[in-house]
Design an enzyme around this catalytic site. Sequence first.
Site, PDB file in Angstrom:
ATOM      1  N   GLY A 149      -3.058   3.569  -2.810  1.00 51.16           N
ATOM      2  CA  GLY A 149      -2.870   2.490  -3.768  1.00 51.16           C
ATOM      3  C   GLY A 149      -2.734   1.148  -3.068  1.00 51.16           C
ATOM      4  O   GLY A 149      -2.170   1.062  -1.974  1.00 51.16           O
ATOM      5  N   CYS A 170       0.838  -1.202   0.000  1.00 51.81           N
ATOM      6  CA  CYS A 170       0.000   0.000   0.000  1.00 51.81           C
ATOM      7  C   CYS A 170       0.872   1.250   0.000  1.00 51.81           C
ATOM      8  O   CYS A 170       2.008   1.241   0.487  1.00 51.81           O
ATOM      9  CB  CYS A 170      -0.899   0.046   1.243  1.00 51.81           C
ATOM     10  SG  CYS A 170      -2.012  -1.343   1.437  1.00 51.81           S
ATOM     11  N   ASP A 171       0.296   2.329  -0.526  1.00 47.36           N
ATOM     12  CA  ASP A 171       0.939   3.638  -0.419  1.00 47.36           C
ATOM     13  C   ASP A 171      -0.141   4.708  -0.485  1.00 47.36           C
ATOM     14  O   ASP A 171      -1.172   4.516  -1.140  1.00 47.36           O
ATOM     15  CB  ASP A 171       1.955   3.863  -1.540  1.00 47.36           C
ATOM     16  CG  ASP A 171       2.834   5.064  -1.251  1.00 47.36           C
ATOM     17  OD1 ASP A 171       3.805   4.917  -0.490  1.00 47.36           O
ATOM     18  OD2 ASP A 171       2.529   6.159  -1.761  1.00 47.36           O
ATOM     19  N   SER A 172       0.091   5.819   0.211  1.00 46.46           N
ATOM     20  CA  SER A 172      -0.913   6.892   0.269  1.00 46.46           C
ATOM     21  C   SER A 172      -0.281   8.250   0.009  1.00 46.46           C
ATOM     22  O   SER A 172       0.869   8.503   0.400  1.00 46.46           O
ATOM     23  CB  SER A 172      -1.598   6.919   1.641  1.00 46.46           C
ATOM     24  OG  SER A 172      -2.290   5.720   1.897  1.00 46.46           O
TER      25      SER A 172
END
Length: 222
Positions: free
Chosen positions: A125, A88-90
């Site tokens: 994501g 994940c990435d934000s």
Amino acid sequence: MPRLVLASQSPARLATLQSAGVTPDVVVSGVDEDKVLADAADRFGDLDPADAVLVLAQAKAEEVAARLEASWDESDDEPPTDLIVVGCDSMLEFDGAVVGKPADAATARERWRAMRGGKGVLHSGHWVIDLRDDADGGTGGTLGSTSSTTVWFADIDDDEIDAYIATDEPLHVAGAFTIDGLGGPYVERIEGDHHGVVGISLPLLRELLGELDVPWRSLRNA
């Protein structure tokens, strides 16, 4: 029963999964985020924030998956056959700019003075990789998607901004705020998935796992 591997060091993502009855293994990726984004820009041109977080989520999941597989190749032990990796990435998109983690307190203060009374879009994501063996229902699938949620910020004064920054929390999160922690009182409302603002969208993850023929209930601890 499949086991989830979370390729993230985020306590908020881990806590969100645990609250939903899923206790993942945590393996933190060693991805150089700046290099990943620079390489992607060279290949595809400028990325919008929704694509940038997806590229990073994919890179993190793939790095952890490759590292796990390499460790099995070097070990005499039987490798696990039931793992699914999620990366994940934000990022926060505000006034057409991408806002990640602030470098220091001064940057966080400047950002909050710009954000107060306004709104932004928090993009998270997600990328999932199926490492299960065929015998355990493995599909070999790899896929991802982005959750995007609009966030409205309270019109707080300078003293409240300084007090929040003094907690140190804003320095460690994308956009310099949380919705599930000390920053919660400064978020007036959202449009979209609350969990996506935390950093891992449970409904979206459930959909991605469904594409791999993994029912959400199969991941729950009980």
